[in-house]
Design a protein around this motif. Structure first.
Motif, PDB file in Angstrom:
ATOM      1  N   ALA A 176       0.836  -1.209   0.000  1.00 15.24           N
ATOM      2  CA  ALA A 176       0.000   0.000   0.000  1.00 15.24           C
ATOM      3  C   ALA A 176       0.867   1.254   0.000  1.00 15.24           C
ATOM      4  CB  ALA A 176      -0.936  -0.008   1.206  1.00 15.24           C
ATOM      5  N   GLN A 177       1.915   1.249   0.821  1.00 16.34           N
ATOM      6  CA  GLN A 177       2.794   2.419   0.856  1.00 16.34           C
ATOM      7  C   GLN A 177       3.533   2.588  -0.464  1.00 16.34           C
ATOM      8  OE1 GLN A 177       5.578   2.636   4.116  1.00 16.34           O
ATOM      9  NE2 GLN A 177       5.935   4.793   3.752  1.00 16.34           N
ATOM     10  N   ALA A 178       4.015   1.486  -1.051  1.00 18.22           N
ATOM     11  CA  ALA A 178       4.709   1.574  -2.336  1.00 18.22           C
ATOM     12  C   ALA A 178       3.777   2.127  -3.418  1.00 18.22           C
ATOM     13  CB  ALA A 178       5.236   0.196  -2.746  1.00 18.22           C
ATOM     14  N   LYS A 179       2.519   1.685  -3.401  1.00 20.04           N
ATOM     15  CA  LYS A 179       1.541   2.192  -4.367  1.00 20.04           C
ATOM     16  C   LYS A 179       1.295   3.686  -4.153  1.00 20.04           C
ATOM     17  CE  LYS A 179      -3.123   1.619  -6.084  1.00 20.04           C
ATOM     18  NZ  LYS A 179      -4.457   1.122  -5.822  1.00 20.04           N
ATOM     19  N   ALA A 180       1.199   4.095  -2.894  1.00 18.29           N
ATOM     20  CA  ALA A 180       0.969   5.512  -2.590  1.00 18.29           C
ATOM     21  C   ALA A 180       2.142   6.364  -3.069  1.00 18.29           C
ATOM     22  CB  ALA A 180       0.741   5.707  -1.089  1.00 18.29           C
ATOM     23  N   VAL A 181       3.355   5.875  -2.876  1.00 18.13           N
ATOM     24  CA  VAL A 181       4.537   6.614  -3.340  1.00 18.13           C
ATOM     25  C   VAL A 181       4.500   6.742  -4.862  1.00 18.13           C
ATOM     26  CG1 VAL A 181       7.046   6.558  -3.574  1.00 18.13           C
ATOM     27  CG2 VAL A 181       5.994   6.039  -1.373  1.00 18.13           C
TER      28      VAL A 181
ATOM     29  N   ASP B 143       1.874  11.981  -9.821  1.00 18.93           N
ATOM     30  CA  ASP B 143       1.083  13.210  -9.810  1.00 18.93           C
ATOM     31  C   ASP B 143       1.918  14.482  -9.631  1.00 18.93           C
ATOM     32  OD1 ASP B 143      -1.178  11.689 -10.180  1.00 18.93           O
ATOM     33  OD2 ASP B 143      -1.705  11.635  -8.053  1.00 18.93           O
ATOM     34  N   LEU B 144       3.226  14.346  -9.442  1.00 16.84           N
ATOM     35  CA  LEU B 144       4.088  15.521  -9.317  1.00 16.84           C
ATOM     36  C   LEU B 144       4.172  16.254 -10.650  1.00 16.84           C
ATOM     37  CD1 LEU B 144       7.132  14.086  -7.320  1.00 16.84           C
ATOM     38  CD2 LEU B 144       5.411  15.673  -6.467  1.00 16.84           C
ATOM     39  N   PRO B 145       4.440  17.545 -10.645  1.00 17.98           N
ATOM     40  CA  PRO B 145       4.709  18.244 -11.902  1.00 17.98           C
ATOM     41  C   PRO B 145       5.884  17.563 -12.629  1.00 17.98           C
ATOM     42  CG  PRO B 145       4.430  19.813 -10.106  1.00 17.98           C
ATOM     43  CD  PRO B 145       4.474  18.450  -9.485  1.00 17.98           C
ATOM     44  N   GLN B 146       5.830  17.544 -13.949  1.00 11.30           N
ATOM     45  CA  GLN B 146       6.787  16.779 -14.733  1.00 11.30           C
ATOM     46  C   GLN B 146       8.255  17.116 -14.431  1.00 11.30           C
ATOM     47  OE1 GLN B 146       6.031  16.531 -18.912  1.00 11.30           O
ATOM     48  NE2 GLN B 146       7.803  15.242 -19.272  1.00 11.30           N
ATOM     49  N   LEU B 147       8.576  18.401 -14.188  1.00 13.06           N
ATOM     50  CA  LEU B 147       9.972  18.737 -13.946  1.00 13.06           C
ATOM     51  C   LEU B 147      10.498  18.057 -12.690  1.00 13.06           C
ATOM     52  CD1 LEU B 147      10.744  21.741 -11.983  1.00 13.06           C
ATOM     53  CD2 LEU B 147       8.603  22.008 -13.194  1.00 13.06           C
ATOM     54  N   TYR B 148       9.656  17.878 -11.665  1.00 14.95           N
ATOM     55  CA  TYR B 148      10.054  17.146 -10.459  1.00 14.95           C
ATOM     56  C   TYR B 148      10.036  15.637 -10.708  1.00 14.95           C
ATOM     57  CZ  TYR B 148       9.220  21.521  -7.898  1.00 14.95           C
ATOM     58  OH  TYR B 148       9.257  22.806  -7.444  1.00 14.95           O
ATOM     59  N   ARG B 149       8.979  15.182 -11.364  1.00 12.15           N
ATOM     60  CA  ARG B 149       8.799  13.745 -11.616  1.00 12.15           C
ATOM     61  C   ARG B 149       9.973  13.171 -12.405  1.00 12.15           C
ATOM     62  NH1 ARG B 149       3.968  13.848 -14.072  1.00 12.15           N
ATOM     63  NH2 ARG B 149       4.906  13.931 -16.126  1.00 12.15           N
ATOM     64  N   ASP B 150      10.403  13.868 -13.449  1.00 14.42           N
ATOM     65  CA  ASP B 150      11.512  13.381 -14.268  1.00 14.42           C
ATOM     66  C   ASP B 150      12.804  13.297 -13.469  1.00 14.42           C
ATOM     67  OD1 ASP B 150       9.757  13.238 -16.392  1.00 14.42           O
ATOM     68  OD2 ASP B 150      10.503  15.045 -17.383  1.00 14.42           O
TER      69      ASP B 150
ATOM     70  N   ALA C 251      19.238  20.661 -11.350  1.00 11.42           N
ATOM     71  CA  ALA C 251      18.842  19.273 -11.090  1.00 11.42           C
ATOM     72  C   ALA C 251      18.686  19.042  -9.590  1.00 11.42           C
ATOM     73  CB  ALA C 251      19.865  18.310 -11.688  1.00 11.42           C
ATOM     74  N   LYS C 252      19.646  19.533  -8.797  1.00  7.67           N
ATOM     75  CA  LYS C 252      19.565  19.386  -7.341  1.00  7.67           C
ATOM     76  C   LYS C 252      18.317  20.082  -6.797  1.00  7.67           C
ATOM     77  CE  LYS C 252      24.514  19.049  -6.415  1.00  7.67           C
ATOM     78  NZ  LYS C 252      25.670  19.697  -5.775  1.00  7.67           N
ATOM     79  N   SER C 253      18.045  21.280  -7.291  1.00  8.83           N
ATOM     80  CA  SER C 253      16.892  22.044  -6.840  1.00  8.83           C
ATOM     81  C   SER C 253      15.588  21.314  -7.176  1.00  8.83           C
ATOM     82  CB  SER C 253      16.915  23.424  -7.494  1.00  8.83           C
ATOM     83  OG  SER C 253      15.768  24.143  -7.172  1.00  8.83           O
ATOM     84  N   ARG C 254      15.515  20.741  -8.371  1.00  8.37           N
ATOM     85  CA  ARG C 254      14.310  20.003  -8.756  1.00  8.37           C
ATOM     86  C   ARG C 254      14.127  18.759  -7.887  1.00  8.37           C
ATOM     87  NH1 ARG C 254      14.220  20.235 -15.394  1.00  8.37           N
ATOM     88  NH2 ARG C 254      14.071  22.499 -15.537  1.00  8.37           N
ATOM     89  N   LEU C 255      15.227  18.086  -7.582  1.00  6.18           N
ATOM     90  CA  LEU C 255      15.131  16.909  -6.721  1.00  6.18           C
ATOM     91  C   LEU C 255      14.673  17.291  -5.318  1.00  6.18           C
ATOM     92  CD1 LEU C 255      18.220  14.896  -7.941  1.00  6.18           C
ATOM     93  CD2 LEU C 255      15.863  14.075  -7.882  1.00  6.18           C
ATOM     94  N   ARG C 256      15.285  18.330  -4.748  1.00  2.31           N
ATOM     95  CA  ARG C 256      14.888  18.773  -3.403  1.00  2.31           C
ATOM     96  C   ARG C 256      13.426  19.201  -3.379  1.00  2.31           C
ATOM     97  NH1 ARG C 256      20.206  20.996  -2.849  1.00  2.31           N
ATOM     98  NH2 ARG C 256      19.467  22.859  -3.868  1.00  2.31           N
ATOM     99  N   GLY C 257      13.041  20.007  -4.353  1.00  5.78           N
ATOM    100  CA  GLY C 257      11.651  20.470  -4.407  1.00  5.78           C
ATOM    101  C   GLY C 257      10.681  19.323  -4.614  1.00  5.78           C
ATOM    102  N   GLY C 258      11.039  18.398  -5.482  1.00  4.40           N
ATOM    103  CA  GLY C 258      10.185  17.243  -5.732  1.00  4.40           C
ATOM    104  C   GLY C 258      10.041  16.361  -4.506  1.00  4.40           C
ATOM    105  N   LEU C 259      11.150  16.138  -3.795  1.00  4.04           N
ATOM    106  CA  LEU C 259      11.100  15.314  -2.585  1.00  4.04           C
ATOM    107  C   LEU C 259      10.297  15.995  -1.485  1.00  4.04           C
ATOM    108  CD1 LEU C 259      14.737  13.905  -2.510  1.00  4.04           C
ATOM    109  CD2 LEU C 259      12.623  12.655  -3.051  1.00  4.04           C
ATOM    110  N   ARG C 260      10.433  17.303  -1.372  1.00  2.00           N
ATOM    111  CA  ARG C 260       9.667  18.045  -0.372  1.00  2.00           C
ATOM    112  C   ARG C 260       8.164  17.937  -0.680  1.00  2.00           C
ATOM    113  NH1 ARG C 260      12.760  22.134   0.089  1.00  2.00           N
ATOM    114  NH2 ARG C 260      12.098  23.157  -1.815  1.00  2.00           N
ATOM    115  N   LEU C 261       7.806  18.128  -1.945  1.00  4.19           N
ATOM    116  CA  LEU C 261       6.402  18.029  -2.349  1.00  4.19           C
ATOM    117  C   LEU C 261       5.883  16.598  -2.164  1.00  4.19           C
ATOM    118  CD1 LEU C 261       4.028  19.609  -3.495  1.00  4.19           C
ATOM    119  CD2 LEU C 261       4.939  19.191  -5.786  1.00  4.19           C
ATOM    120  N   LEU C 262       6.722  15.622  -2.495  1.00  5.87           N
ATOM    121  CA  LEU C 262       6.353  14.219  -2.317  1.00  5.87           C
ATOM    122  C   LEU C 262       6.093  13.915  -0.836  1.00  5.87           C
ATOM    123  CD1 LEU C 262       6.011  11.357  -3.475  1.00  5.87           C
ATOM    124  CD2 LEU C 262       8.486  11.069  -3.237  1.00  5.87           C
TER     125      LEU C 262
END
Length: 191
Positions: A122-127, A133-140, A166-177
């Motif tokens: 269930a947790q893996a599916k949620a992740v 559902d993240l914006p594409q720049l973070y998702r990629d 790239a680092k900024s997108r990863l940090r932002g994506g992980l924070r949003l995730l």
């Protein structure tokens, strides 16, 4: 421009591999083995197993280069996918061997309960859903770093952006995730 060149290189390498040109295998290995190894090492946690997974991926490429379709994705992505599958197979095989040896020694194996399996799935599916559902720049950026095992520098090259971006997108994506996972009731702090 570099994406077009990369696709053209993949098409050229595939044609050379289909013609059994060993130089093409060497070039593909030099370019893509580090990414495949990083991913396999993250999965297995064992350098020897990671090397085996990468070797098996490149043996597959050499034996069946026609299975790689440059129109469907890059050679790097295809090789990382093969190495990932091999690494998972190796981990499963090792787990089965440990269970078998434990049984032979007369000890009860410590296997996860059905509840553990259900909660983990269930947790893996949620992740996966939250990442999707993240914006594409973070998702990629997250997909390249965490699913394909690329470094910040490699993510930057793949996305055609500066390393800091790239680092900024990863940090932002992980924070949003993390925010989205916590909104769904998953505690990411371990408490």
């Amino acid at each position: 421009m570099s994406e077009v060149r990369s696709h053209a290189d993949d098409v050229r390498l595939r044609a050379m591999l289909v013609a059994a040109d060993e130089a093409a295998l060497t070039e593909a290995y030099d370019r893509h083995a580090p990414s495949a190894y990083a991913l396999a090492a993250r999965i297995t946690g064992d350098p020897c197993c990671a090397e085996d997974a990468v070797q098996e991926a490149f043996v597959e490429l050499w034996r069946h280069p026609e299975r790689f379709d440059p129109g469907a994705g890059s050679l790097r992505t295809w090789l990382c996918m093969l190495a990932r599958r091999r690494a998972i197979d190796l981990v499963r095989r090792q787990s089965a061997q440990r269970t078998h040896l434990t049984r032979l020694a007369g000890q009860a194996p410590t296997e996860p309960t059905v509840e553990d399996d259900v909660l983990g799935a269930a947790q893996a599916k949620a992740v996966r859903e939250c990442v999707r559902d993240l914006p594409q720049l973070y998702r990629d950026a997250i997909a390249l770093a965490y699913y394909y095992g690329l470094s910040y520098r490699q993510v930057a090259v793949e996305l055609g952006v500066p390393e800091g971006t790239a680092k900024s997108r990863l940090r932002g994506g992980l924070r949003l995730l993390a925010e989205r996972m916590e909104a769904q009731g998953y505690s990411l702090t371990g408490q």
